[in-house]
Design a protein around this motif. Structure first.
Motif, PDB file in Angstrom:
ATOM      1  N   GLU A 154      -9.511  -2.008  -1.762  1.00 21.51           N
ATOM      2  CA  GLU A 154      -8.750  -1.009  -1.019  1.00 21.51           C
ATOM      3  C   GLU A 154      -9.668  -0.178  -0.124  1.00 21.51           C
TER       4      GLU A 154
ATOM      5  N   HIS B 211      -7.058  -7.570   3.504  1.00 20.14           N
ATOM      6  CA  HIS B 211      -6.620  -8.185   2.250  1.00 20.14           C
ATOM      7  C   HIS B 211      -6.540  -9.709   2.394  1.00 20.14           C
TER       8      HIS B 211
ATOM      9  N   ILE C 147       0.805  -1.217   0.000  1.00 28.28           N
ATOM     10  CA  ILE C 147       0.000   0.000   0.000  1.00 28.28           C
ATOM     11  C   ILE C 147       0.840   1.270   0.000  1.00 28.28           C
TER      12      ILE C 147
ATOM     13  N   TYR D 128      -5.480   4.614  -6.987  1.00 30.50           N
ATOM     14  CA  TYR D 128      -5.302   3.295  -7.597  1.00 30.50           C
ATOM     15  C   TYR D 128      -5.877   3.310  -9.013  1.00 30.50           C
TER      16      TYR D 128
ATOM     17  N   CYS E 165      -5.792  -6.289  -7.178  1.00 31.65           N
ATOM     18  CA  CYS E 165      -6.086  -4.935  -6.728  1.00 31.65           C
ATOM     19  C   CYS E 165      -7.378  -4.422  -7.344  1.00 31.65           C
TER      20      CYS E 165
END
Length: 332
Positions: free
Chosen positions: A278, A259, A4, A326, A273
């Motif tokens: 997230e 996660h 991260i 992201y 991802c």
């Protein structure tokens, strides 16, 4: 491996770089919104250009900010509530939306709504009996309609009782948690928050290890073997743990354990991802900081998404900030 650090630094820059300390809170938020809406964002392959709902996931519970508690692929016998979490995009307030539930392909329950949750973000719906009676075993289907058109659907099964249940042997925490991280784990385990409690119990339930290491540049990472449903390990940087407070270490562990549960409860071929994953991980981090009274960290580092007046996270603004940070990841 999910790291991260770079994305978090980018996210922090998005939220804070253009904000001087002399600006008032409202002005800071206004500038954040300008940055988010004016910045170029690379859409993921799953991001449509029309009003839509994203992939539906199921869990035993859900927080007010639409973070799933105990995600499931199927429900155990005796389940009394089904919770569904799903992202949305390109919506407009006032749009007619229908939420329909089927049981074994037959109508079970439905509601008509006028959309009022904004343009993009994440939300949830649930189904249960008013008297908390158990849901019958079978297949439950959630169907989401926009303007009368089916936009998304998903099935989940409530299992029938089995005749025999095997008891898993108890695991010793000391076998999985670095002694110097035990205090950080205990903060999660004894927090007054169901999500944090469940994340902490992933360690003994699945055998996920919590370890300190010098060999990493990020604050924390969840490491797993691709293609295998093995528990994996959460690594915390020695340097980070020595420079920050216990509450911050605990919050980072919560992020990485999120996660872990995503990996263990997802289709291996689709795990990677996404903005949605997230979002869940950052919300777990924020819950840990709020539960431990470390809102000063939120104010210092996440002022663009945290409202100190209400003590809550602006979830749609967090979604937008993560979508920018992201940018190479799909939304769901």
């Amino acid at each position: 491996m999910l790291s991260i650090t770079l994305a978090q630094k980018r996210m922090n820059r998005i939220i804070n770089n253009s904000l001087s300390n002399s600006l008032c809170f409202c002005t800071r938020l206004f500038i954040l919104l300008i940055i988010l809406f004016s910045g170029h964002c690379v859409s993921g392959e799953h991001t449509p250009s029309f009003a839509a709902f994203g992939e539906i996931s199921f869990s035993e519970g859900v927080t007010e900010e639409s973070v799933p508690i105990r995600p499931v692929l199927e429900y155990e016998p005796g389940t009394i509530k089904i919770c569904a979490v799903f992202p949305f995009m390109n919506m407009e307030d006032g749009m007619p939306v229908e939420i329909e539930w089927l049981y074994n392909d037959e109508w079970f329950y439905s509601t008509d709504e006028e959309w009022d949750e904004g343009e993009e973000g994440i939300t949830h719906r649930s189904i249960s009996w008013e008297n908390d009676r158990e849901l019958d075993p079978g297949i439950y289907t959630l169907r989401l309609f926009i303007n009368g058109q089916l936009a998304r659907s998903a099935d989940v099964e409530v299992l029938a009782p089995s005749r025999e249940e095997t008891q898993e042997p108890a695991r010793n925490l000391e076998d999985f948690i670095d002694p110097d991280l035990m205090r950080a784990w205990e903060i999660l385990a004894y927090a007054d928050n169901d999500l944090l409690n469940d994340l902490a119990m992933l360690v003994p339930d699945y055998g996920i290890e919590l370890r300190l290491t010098d060999d990493m540049t990020s604050n924390g990472q969840y490491v797993y073997v691709s293609g295998k449903k093995e528990p994996g390990k959460v690594y915390i940087s020695w340097d980070f743990s020595e420079k920050t407070c216990w509450e911050d270490v605990s919050a980072t562990i919560a992020h990485e354990l999120t996660h872990a549960v995503q990996h263990l409860t997802s289709d291996e071929g689709k795990f990677g991802c996404t903005v949605e994953r997230e979002y869940e991980a950052y919300m777990a981090k924020f819950y840990a900081l709020m539960e431990t009274g470390r809102t000063d960290i939120l104010i210092d580092s996440w002022s663009g998404v945290y409202n100190p007046r209400t003590g809550k996270i602006w979830k749609n603004e967090l979604w937008k900030a993560l979508k920018e940070a992201y940018a190479s990841c799909p939304e769901y």
